[in-house]
Motif scaffolding. Sequence first.
Motif, mmCIF file in Angstrom:
data_model
loop_
_atom_site.group_PDB
_atom_site.id
_atom_site.type_symbol
_atom_site.label_atom_id
_atom_site.label_comp_id
_atom_site.label_asym_id
_atom_site.label_seq_id
_atom_site.Cartn_x
_atom_site.Cartn_y
_atom_site.Cartn_z
ATOM 1 N N ASN A 263 0.807 -1.211 0.000
ATOM 2 C CA ASN A 263 0.000 0.000 0.000
ATOM 3 C C ASN A 263 0.840 1.261 0.000
ATOM 4 O OD1 ASN A 263 0.467 0.753 2.999
ATOM 5 N ND2 ASN A 263 -0.151 -1.399 3.032
ATOM 6 N N LYS A 264 0.206 2.343 -0.385
ATOM 7 C CA LYS A 264 0.901 3.619 -0.504
ATOM 8 C C LYS A 264 1.414 4.104 0.843
ATOM 9 C CE LYS A 264 -2.580 5.579 -2.683
ATOM 10 N NZ LYS A 264 -3.417 4.407 -2.996
ATOM 11 N N ASP A 265 0.705 3.793 1.920
ATOM 12 C CA ASP A 265 1.154 4.213 3.245
ATOM 13 C C ASP A 265 2.479 3.533 3.585
ATOM 14 O OD1 ASP A 265 0.765 5.483 5.907
ATOM 15 O OD2 ASP A 265 0.690 3.401 6.555
ATOM 16 N N GLY A 266 2.570 2.231 3.320
ATOM 17 C CA GLY A 266 3.806 1.508 3.581
ATOM 18 C C GLY A 266 4.944 2.016 2.722
ATOM 19 N N ALA A 267 4.663 2.276 1.457
ATOM 20 C CA ALA A 267 5.711 2.756 0.550
ATOM 21 C C ALA A 267 6.241 4.108 0.987
ATOM 22 C CB ALA A 267 5.155 2.843 -0.871
ATOM 23 N N SER A 268 5.375 4.941 1.533
ATOM 24 C CA SER A 268 5.836 6.269 1.926
ATOM 25 C C SER A 268 6.860 6.180 3.053
ATOM 26 C CB SER A 268 4.650 7.137 2.372
ATOM 27 O OG SER A 268 4.116 6.701 3.605
ATOM 28 N N HIS A 269 6.671 5.237 3.966
ATOM 29 C CA HIS A 269 7.631 5.084 5.062
ATOM 30 C C HIS A 269 8.969 4.557 4.545
ATOM 31 C CE1 HIS A 269 4.757 6.025 8.143
ATOM 32 N NE2 HIS A 269 3.959 5.054 7.766
ATOM 33 N N LEU A 270 8.932 3.525 3.702
ATOM 34 C CA LEU A 270 10.168 2.931 3.219
ATOM 35 C C LEU A 270 10.925 3.862 2.283
ATOM 36 C CD1 LEU A 270 9.253 -0.785 2.496
ATOM 37 C CD2 LEU A 270 10.973 0.035 4.075
ATOM 38 N N ASN A 271 10.209 4.510 1.384
ATOM 39 C CA ASN A 271 10.896 5.326 0.386
ATOM 40 C C ASN A 271 11.768 6.404 1.017
ATOM 41 O OD1 ASN A 271 9.627 3.841 -1.515
ATOM 42 N ND2 ASN A 271 8.291 5.440 -2.278
ATOM 43 N N SER A 272 11.262 7.071 2.025
ATOM 44 C CA SER A 272 12.000 8.180 2.614
ATOM 45 C C SER A 272 13.324 7.727 3.207
ATOM 46 C CB SER A 272 11.154 8.879 3.692
ATOM 47 O OG SER A 272 10.838 7.969 4.728
ATOM 48 N N VAL A 273 13.359 6.520 3.738
ATOM 49 C CA VAL A 273 14.590 5.988 4.323
ATOM 50 C C VAL A 273 15.559 5.534 3.232
ATOM 51 C CG1 VAL A 273 15.569 4.128 5.722
ATOM 52 C CG2 VAL A 273 13.487 5.308 6.470
ATOM 53 N N PHE A 274 15.045 4.780 2.270
ATOM 54 C CA PHE A 274 15.941 4.161 1.312
ATOM 55 C C PHE A 274 16.391 5.094 0.201
ATOM 56 C CE2 PHE A 274 14.692 0.396 3.503
ATOM 57 C CZ PHE A 274 15.802 -0.412 3.411
ATOM 58 N N THR A 275 15.605 6.079 -0.129
ATOM 59 C CA THR A 275 16.100 7.044 -1.110
ATOM 60 C C THR A 275 17.259 7.847 -0.509
ATOM 61 O OG1 THR A 275 14.356 8.601 -0.455
ATOM 62 C CG2 THR A 275 13.964 7.253 -2.416
ATOM 63 N N ALA A 276 17.159 8.158 0.789
ATOM 64 C CA ALA A 276 18.269 8.849 1.463
ATOM 65 C C ALA A 276 19.501 7.949 1.517
ATOM 66 C CB ALA A 276 17.848 9.268 2.866
ATOM 67 N N ALA A 277 19.294 6.667 1.827
ATOM 68 C CA ALA A 277 20.407 5.723 1.883
ATOM 69 C C ALA A 277 21.045 5.554 0.514
ATOM 70 C CB ALA A 277 19.919 4.369 2.400
ATOM 71 N N TYR A 278 20.212 5.501 -0.507
ATOM 72 C CA TYR A 278 20.718 5.317 -1.861
ATOM 73 C C TYR A 278 21.697 6.435 -2.230
ATOM 74 C CZ TYR A 278 20.688 4.395 -6.901
ATOM 75 O OH TYR A 278 21.059 4.106 -8.194
ATOM 76 N N LYS A 279 21.367 7.659 -1.867
ATOM 77 C CA LYS A 279 22.240 8.796 -2.186
ATOM 78 C C LYS A 279 23.594 8.666 -1.487
ATOM 79 C CE LYS A 279 18.738 11.709 -1.416
ATOM 80 N NZ LYS A 279 17.982 12.972 -1.247
ATOM 81 N N ASP A 280 23.587 8.181 -0.245
ATOM 82 C CA ASP A 280 24.866 7.943 0.446
ATOM 83 C C ASP A 280 25.660 6.850 -0.261
ATOM 84 O OD1 ASP A 280 24.512 9.860 2.427
ATOM 85 O OD2 ASP A 280 23.475 8.467 3.775
ATOM 86 N N TRP A 281 24.983 5.759 -0.603
ATOM 87 C CA TRP A 281 25.659 4.636 -1.248
ATOM 88 C C TRP A 281 26.248 5.043 -2.591
ATOM 89 C CZ3 TRP A 281 20.871 1.079 -0.200
ATOM 90 C CH2 TRP A 281 20.901 0.652 1.128
ATOM 91 N N TRP A 282 25.507 5.827 -3.355
ATOM 92 C CA TRP A 282 25.995 6.200 -4.681
ATOM 93 C C TRP A 282 27.246 7.073 -4.573
ATOM 94 C CZ3 TRP A 282 26.783 9.534 -8.872
ATOM 95 C CH2 TRP A 282 26.732 8.915 -10.126
ATOM 96 N N LYS A 283 27.380 7.758 -3.437
ATOM 97 C CA LYS A 283 28.592 8.558 -3.189
ATOM 98 C C LYS A 283 29.711 7.714 -2.595
ATOM 99 C CE LYS A 283 25.851 12.715 -2.323
ATOM 100 N NZ LYS A 283 25.424 13.687 -1.291
ATOM 101 N N GLY A 284 29.440 6.413 -2.378
ATOM 102 C CA GLY A 284 30.474 5.518 -1.880
ATOM 103 C C GLY A 284 30.627 5.495 -0.379
ATOM 104 N N GLN A 285 29.609 5.956 0.345
ATOM 105 C CA GLN A 285 29.730 6.035 1.793
ATOM 106 C C GLN A 285 28.594 5.306 2.501
ATOM 107 O OE1 GLN A 285 29.726 10.323 1.695
ATOM 108 N NE2 GLN A 285 27.623 10.473 2.462
#
Length: 324
Positions: A263-285
Amino acid sequence: MSIDKSRWMSLAYGSNMAIADIPMCQFPLPGSHDAGSYGGINVKSKTQHYSIAEQLAIGVRYFDFRVRVDNGVFFSHHGSDESRDNPYTAMTKDPNTTYLFDEIVTFLRANQEEVVLICFQDFTSVWNQSFTEQDAADFLSCLKRDFGGVPANDDLLYIPGGMPTYGKCIETNQRALAIINDKAFPGTNDGWYFDWSQYLRDRFSDYKYWLHSWSTLIDDTLADQQNYLVDTGSDGRDLDLFWVSQAILGYSNVTTPNGESQNKDGASHLNSVFTAAYKDWWKGQSAIQGVTQAVQKPNVLLLDYSGVYDDFATDCYNLLTGSA
């Protein structure tokens, strides 16, 4: 910064020409999980809010497709639930029907510097049929027909000859990259697609959602994804292959009134965490507080309800242009 998400790759290229040298398996890409599971599908199996054309417009560039066949018509499904109103293609097309392949082709023709990956994960059939070798041959015939052009050398479909860079896709105008799960496909690769087993690794962190609290689910999944990106061994991230993070599956630990399991409610919680993590990972950290690790760049972040809550296309643009 607000950008035109329908052209985010083109805009990034215009801002930073060096991205032409990035292999597509290292390009930051928004992905759509079970991309065709919208519209007339059982609500518990619905994973997307927007049509394929709308997903393209909000920046999705990797599509996770599941294929079901019925007498020469290939359409979307999610598990046992079907989306017959979302056909990919057909041996004989109905002029009054909208086909998902045609939506992608129309978009690519209109946007000359955008590249799309289409990944076909499984192949099934309706009741009392099976997905046969003939179905596989028909599917490939439709794929090549739909993504072809006039003259014949105007094909949009990339003909694999190693992993292409973004620049090569643009230069050759072969901007649709097809990946097929060869372990599930009864056909033979005739050179028009990437074999999943040779070119793709995915990481699905299955922590049994119903056994976790919401916080431990996120923490454990985050750690599992990062450990995979840190690992340079045979089980870790190979920078020469497509890599898909399947952690972002939009499940919630709450019951919704309409009974949606994804559901959209569940996706909203996960997305905010993992999109932030993705940006760190793409920078190699490291993306985990208190943990210092060198991390290899991820590739595709697979999202349910892509674009409903997050503007991940802009995040990818910012990573490529150094604005993040």
